[in-house]
Design a protein around this motif. Structure first.
Motif, short mmCIF file in Angstrom:
data_model
loop_
_atom_site.label_atom_id
_atom_site.label_comp_id
_atom_site.label_asym_id
_atom_site.label_seq_id
_atom_site.Cartn_x
_atom_site.Cartn_y
_atom_site.Cartn_z
N ASP A 104 -15.89 -15.71 -4.65
CA ASP A 104 -16.05 -15.07 -5.75
C ASP A 104 -15.07 -13.96 -5.79
O ASP A 104 -14.33 -13.38 -6.67
N LEU A 105 -15.39 -13.18 -4.66
CA LEU A 105 -14.51 -11.82 -4.68
C LEU A 105 -13.09 -12.14 -3.98
O LEU A 105 -12.53 -11.20 -4.54
N ALA A 106 -12.71 -13.27 -3.52
CA ALA A 106 -11.38 -13.56 -3.29
C ALA A 106 -10.78 -13.92 -4.60
O ALA A 106 -9.46 -13.34 -4.70
N LYS A 107 -11.36 -14.58 -5.36
CA LYS A 107 -10.70 -14.78 -6.72
C LYS A 107 -10.78 -13.43 -7.60
O LYS A 107 -9.24 -13.24 -8.15
N ALA A 108 -11.40 -12.49 -7.55
CA ALA A 108 -11.07 -11.42 -8.15
C ALA A 108 -10.01 -10.41 -7.57
O ALA A 108 -9.63 -9.51 -8.14
N ALA A 109 -10.05 -10.57 -6.13
CA ALA A 109 -9.05 -9.74 -5.50
C ALA A 109 -7.51 -10.55 -5.98
O ALA A 109 -6.63 -9.71 -6.22
N GLU A 110 -7.53 -11.86 -6.03
CA GLU A 110 -6.28 -12.44 -6.75
C GLU A 110 -6.02 -11.83 -8.06
O GLU A 110 -4.75 -11.62 -8.23
N VAL A 111 -7.02 -11.63 -8.86
CA VAL A 111 -6.90 -11.33 -10.30
C VAL A 111 -6.14 -9.74 -10.09
O VAL A 111 -5.29 -9.34 -10.91
N THR A 112 -6.86 -8.88 -9.30
CA THR A 112 -6.24 -7.55 -8.85
C THR A 112 -4.83 -7.41 -8.68
O THR A 112 -4.14 -6.54 -9.16
N LEU A 113 -4.37 -8.32 -7.53
CA LEU A 113 -3.02 -8.17 -7.28
C LEU A 113 -1.90 -8.82 -8.36
O LEU A 113 -1.04 -7.98 -8.80
N LYS A 114 -2.67 -9.58 -9.37
CA LYS A 114 -1.66 -10.33 -10.24
C LYS A 114 -1.43 -9.05 -11.43
O LYS A 114 -0.58 -9.27 -11.84
N ARG A 115 -2.64 -8.46 -11.62
CA ARG A 115 -2.40 -7.36 -12.67
C ARG A 115 -1.46 -6.21 -12.10
O ARG A 115 -0.78 -5.79 -12.79
N ARG A 116 -1.59 -5.87 -10.78
CA ARG A 116 -0.75 -4.93 -10.28
C ARG A 116 0.69 -5.19 -10.53
O ARG A 116 1.61 -4.72 -10.83
N LEU A 117 0.86 -6.61 -9.86
CA LEU A 117 2.16 -7.07 -10.01
C LEU A 117 2.92 -7.28 -11.21
O LEU A 117 4.02 -6.85 -11.80
N SER A 118 1.98 -7.58 -12.24
CA SER A 118 2.34 -7.83 -13.75
C SER A 118 2.89 -6.60 -14.41
O SER A 118 3.58 -6.45 -15.57
N HIS A 119 2.37 -5.34 -13.89
CA HIS A 119 2.74 -4.07 -14.42
C HIS A 119 3.56 -3.28 -13.52
O HIS A 119 3.83 -2.04 -13.68
N GLY A 120 4.51 -4.11 -12.53
CA GLY A 120 5.33 -3.24 -11.86
C GLY A 120 5.08 -2.88 -10.66
O GLY A 120 5.78 -2.17 -9.92
N GLY A 121 4.25 -3.32 -10.07
CA GLY A 121 3.48 -3.07 -8.54
C GLY A 121 4.38 -3.68 -7.62
O GLY A 121 5.42 -4.36 -7.81
N GLY A 122 4.26 -3.20 -6.55
CA GLY A 122 5.12 -3.65 -5.48
C GLY A 122 6.51 -2.90 -5.24
O GLY A 122 7.51 -3.47 -4.88
N HIS A 123 6.69 -1.82 -6.05
CA HIS A 123 8.10 -1.30 -6.53
C HIS A 123 8.29 -0.38 -5.15
O HIS A 123 9.55 0.36 -4.99
N THR A 124 7.28 -0.17 -4.15
CA THR A 124 7.83 0.61 -3.02
C THR A 124 7.69 -0.47 -1.96
O THR A 124 6.97 -1.13 -1.75
N GLY A 125 8.59 -0.34 -0.89
CA GLY A 125 8.49 -1.16 0.43
C GLY A 125 7.34 -1.40 1.08
O GLY A 125 6.64 -2.46 1.15
N TRP A 126 6.48 -0.27 1.37
CA TRP A 126 5.36 -0.32 2.09
C TRP A 126 4.26 -0.98 1.12
O TRP A 126 3.35 -1.84 1.48
N SER A 127 4.13 -0.79 -0.30
CA SER A 127 3.26 -1.29 -1.07
C SER A 127 3.43 -2.76 -1.14
O SER A 127 2.58 -3.56 -1.08
N ARG A 128 4.79 -3.23 -1.09
CA ARG A 128 5.09 -4.74 -1.16
C ARG A 128 4.70 -5.40 0.02
O ARG A 128 4.22 -6.47 0.06
N ALA A 129 4.76 -4.79 1.25
CA ALA A 129 4.36 -5.03 2.44
C ALA A 129 2.90 -5.40 2.55
O ALA A 129 2.31 -6.31 3.10
N TRP A 130 2.17 -4.38 2.01
CA TRP A 130 0.75 -4.63 1.92
C TRP A 130 0.39 -5.68 1.07
O TRP A 130 -0.57 -6.73 1.35
#
Length: 761
Positions: free
Chosen positions: A586-612
């Motif tokens: 259940d927490l893994a599914k919530a983590a997936e939602v978290t990542l998708k929300r970050r990326l849908s709003h332009g996340g991963g725009h720095t190199g280190w963030s993308r690596a994480w």
């Protein structure tokens, strides 16, 4: 040579982001490969501005209770204003890293050249340049030797008496050094001091050994006339390690067992390869369509939408190369830029940002079989312990030691900057101490753990005193922040300072758990162990918020910037192991939602963030998502010389990306070795050698057409080895006493020094 283990180009570097890095942990260079005016920009890891200082704000402790009270009462603005006045360091900034200088060589008669080629050979750690002029072949090689602690350059021409040049040392446009002196007819030394109170004195000596021709020193230049081969030796030292840096530079050159180039080169390669050759990764690209293209052209094709699997292998090997080049025993840890910095006042001071970046630098160290390269960070934590005790006592009246979101060469632990999203976060030491535990998990060295435990315990002891029980009976951190994010109150007010951000509780849970396990292994400290078990049970639990996401704050606030680069509240997923598709779906599914929300709003725009993000998708066993983000890291956040681009250059993205590739192939965080957990469809065939895992095991394996063919396990220490394999496979040949635990999990007893091969069908 293997095309996956080199970077190469058809033109000299026009700027620093195209130059090629060399290093031996302490001494680094950026080689431009210019034909007529060659430049090697130099760094020595201890060239930092100024000496140690006490920057602690004397008004922190007297105002701590009031800041906490204001936060508890919801008076956010008043709490932040008071924290800025009373918690901020005086002065606000720690020390910064500086370049050592430049080695400049001006050649005569080479203006008209052709057939140019330059490369960085990852197999030998040598940067080379070749070209032709008037039917004459020119060749140059540069490396930094760890065993001899020098930079070596070899310049040759196929035509006798063809080489003439002038050489000098400088510090670029700043001219910020005291003197250049002649040491002999063939050597000069540059010396200076970085400035500031108790600034660090530095020296660099260069010596030219010509075979034939004439060498003489005129003014501050070494002049070489009409020779056909030259060896250049450069040593550097500072007062951080030596009372007399000039004398140390001279002594290093004089004490060389041999100045013979072939001897120096062999010693360098032998030393380097005993680290680099431990690991192999080959993601097979059967087309090989880009293998004959220069590295910068391959990057351009990726940006245009192409696919290049071989370049991913190169990027992985380059990350391992950078680790060896920027972090060796007796060096300082890799900074935000490794050891490579050309600016007197670099971005973020090129020091150690410890709310993610310094830690990310070392994510690949253990799994990539470079445990020795982890040691500089672990040693620096010991240095931080000294100032961290004072910070804990004077700021918070706590035992143990603490640090905030930055540190420097002196182990400064006072808050850095006056920046509420980051400055007043006291969990830096706690996170760093998890690296002490990780080093043990991979090496299983009980003697090492005995010493590391005391440091881990001190970081935990600070938190025992710092935690406050709230009205719900939870033990919370206050004041703190969720690095480096901003939340919105219902009335639209923006806030940073808070109580119990999710990352804090996750880090504390991980540190307490590590201390508990370490005390059990060592059979010591039972009373403290029981205290940590009791306190751990009262920490806030990981919560799922209104969007189905992992909640970032104790209250389910909205983010002011939903695509923020920091994803601190997923610390529990990676690098920790509190969230897993296997144990907490259940927490893994919530983590997936978290990542998708970050990326849908332009996340991963720095190199280190993308690596994480790559590492987190790998932990979620989403191979396609992990691969998509590797492609984005290369396309959007990688410079022509394969350095990570924040922007500007930061090395953490390189190290984080390397770790992410490894995490897709082997994982070992849940007390089992998971083979091929997140391999994408395009990685049809591949093989690895020498990947290390927690529990003291080393893994080789090969897969073909997505089918795991075989795996070999070597044991550093006796114990039960648990192997999780892709669900559709069966073990066809196996070690003695192999037991099937569930549908895809097996275990067997392994003996220290034993080697075990499993085949699959």
């Amino acid at each position: 040579m293997d095309s996956k283990k080199k970077l190469w180009y058809k033109a000299p570097a026009d700027n620093w982001n195209e130059a090629l890095p060399i290093g031996n942990g302490r001494l680094g260079g950026m080689v431009f490969g210019q034909v007529t005016n060659e430049k090697i920009q130099l760094n020595e890891d201890s060239v930092w501005y100024g000496g140690p200082r006490d920057r602690l704000n004397p008004d922190a402790l007297p105002n701590l209770k009031m800041v906490r009270s204001l936060l508890a009462d919801g008076k956010l603005r008043e709490a932040e204003d008071l924290a800025k006045l009373s918690f901020s360091g005086i002065p606000k900034s720690q020390r910064h890293y500086e370049p050592l200088g430049e080695l400049n060589i001006h050649f005569k008669g080479l203006d008209d050249y052709h057939e140019f080629y330059r490369e960085l050979n990852l197999k030998t750690a040598i940067a080379s340049t070749t070209f032709k002029t008037n039917n004459c072949q020119h060749h140059r090689e540069v490396f930094t030797s760890y065993p001899d602690q020098i930079l070596v350059m070899r310049i040759t021409s196929s035509k006798p008496n063809d080489l003439s040049f002038q050489l000098h040392l400088d510090r670029g446009n700043t001219r910020n050094f005291d003197t250049t002196k002649q040491v002999s007819e063939c050597s000069i030394i540059m010396s200076g001091e970085t400035g500031g109170k108790d600034g660090i004195a530095f020296s660099a000596l260069v010596k030219v050994i010509a075979e034939g021709g004439e060498v003489k020193t005129i003014g501050n230049r070494i002049c070489v006339n009409e020779t056909d081969s030259v060896t250049i030796l450069l040593s550097a030292a500072t007062s951080f390690r030596y009372s007399d840096p000039e004398n140390q530079c001279v002594k290093v050159i004089e004490n060389l067992k041999s100045a013979d180039y072939a001897f120096l080169k062999k010693r360098h390669i032998d030393d380097y390869q005993q680290l680099f050759d431990r690991v192999e990764l080959d993601i097979s690209d059967q087309t090989g369509m880009h293998d004959n293209l220069p590295t910068d052209e391959r990057l351009r094709k990726l940006k245009q939408g192409g696919t290049d699997l071989s370049l991913i292998s190169t990027y992985f090997h380059f990350g391992r190369y950078l680790m060896i080049a920027s972090s060796r025993p007796n060096s300082l840890p890799a900074t935000l830029q490794g050891i490579w910095n050309d600016l007197m006042l670099p971005p973020w001071d090129s020091k150690y940002t410890i709310n993610i970046n310094a830690q990310m630098n070392y994510w690949s160290a253990e799994v990539c079989n470079l445990s020795e390269c982890h040691l500089p960070l672990l040693k620096h934590i010991e240095k931080m312990r000294e100032s961290g005790r004072v910070t804990a006592k004077k700021m918070y009246n706590c035992r143990g030691f603490t640090a905030h979101h930055n540190t420097d060469i002196w182990g400064d632990t006072a808050p850095q900057d006056i920046y509420p999203p980051a400055s007043y976060w006291p969990l830096g030491a706690a996170w760093l101490c998890l690296h002490l535990w990780e080093h043990y998990e991979y090496t299983c060295d009980d003697e090492y753990l005995t010493n590391a435990y005391e440091t881990m315990k001190e970081a935990a002891l600070f938190l025992v005193d710092f935690l406050v029980e709230n009205k719900e009976g939870l033990l919370i951190t206050t004041p703190s922040v969720s690095p480096e994010n901003t939340y919105l109150l219902p009335n639209g007010e923006k806030g940073n300072l808070c109580e119990a951000p999710a990352m804090d509780s996750q880090i504390i849970y991980a540190l307490f758990s590590s201390c508990i396990k370490a005390s059990e292994i060592l059979e010591i400290d039972e009373d403290f162990r029981q205290e940590l078990i009791h306190l751990r049970a009262k920490l806030p639990q990981i919560q799922i918020g209104k969007h189905g996401q992992i909640q970032e704050w104790l209250v389910d606030y909205n983010e002011a910037e939903p695509g923020h680069r920091h994803i601190s509240h997923l610390f529990a997923l990676h690098p920790s192991n509190q969230i897993s598709p296997t144990t907490t779906p259940d927490l893994a599914k919530a983590a997936e939602v978290t990542l998708k929300r970050r990326l849908s709003h332009g996340g991963g725009h720095t190199g280190w963030s993308r690596a994480w993000i790559i590492n987190m998708w790998a932990r979620l066993q989403k191979g396609e998502k992990a691969y998509e983000n590797i492609a984005e890291l290369l396309k959007s956040s990688t410079l022509p010389n394969l350095f990570d681009n924040h922007p500007p250059f930061q090395i953490d993205g390189n190290f984080g990306g390397t770790a992410g590739i490894a995490e897709m192939i082997v994982q070992s965080h849940n007390r089992e070795i998971h083979l091929l957990p997140s391999v994408p469809e395009v990685w049809r065939n591949g093989r690895v050698k020498g990947f290390k895992t927690r529990g003291g095991f080393e893994i080789d394996m090969e897969w073909n057409d997505h089918q795991l063919i075989w795996a070999k396990v070597r044991a550093v220490k006796s114990g039960v080895c648990r192997i999780r394999i892709p669900y559709h496979l069966k073990v066809s040949t196996n070690p003695d006493n192999l037991v099937k635990v569930d549908n895809c999990l097996y275990e067997f007893p392994a003996k220290e020094g034993g080697s075990y091969k499993l085949t699959f069908n």
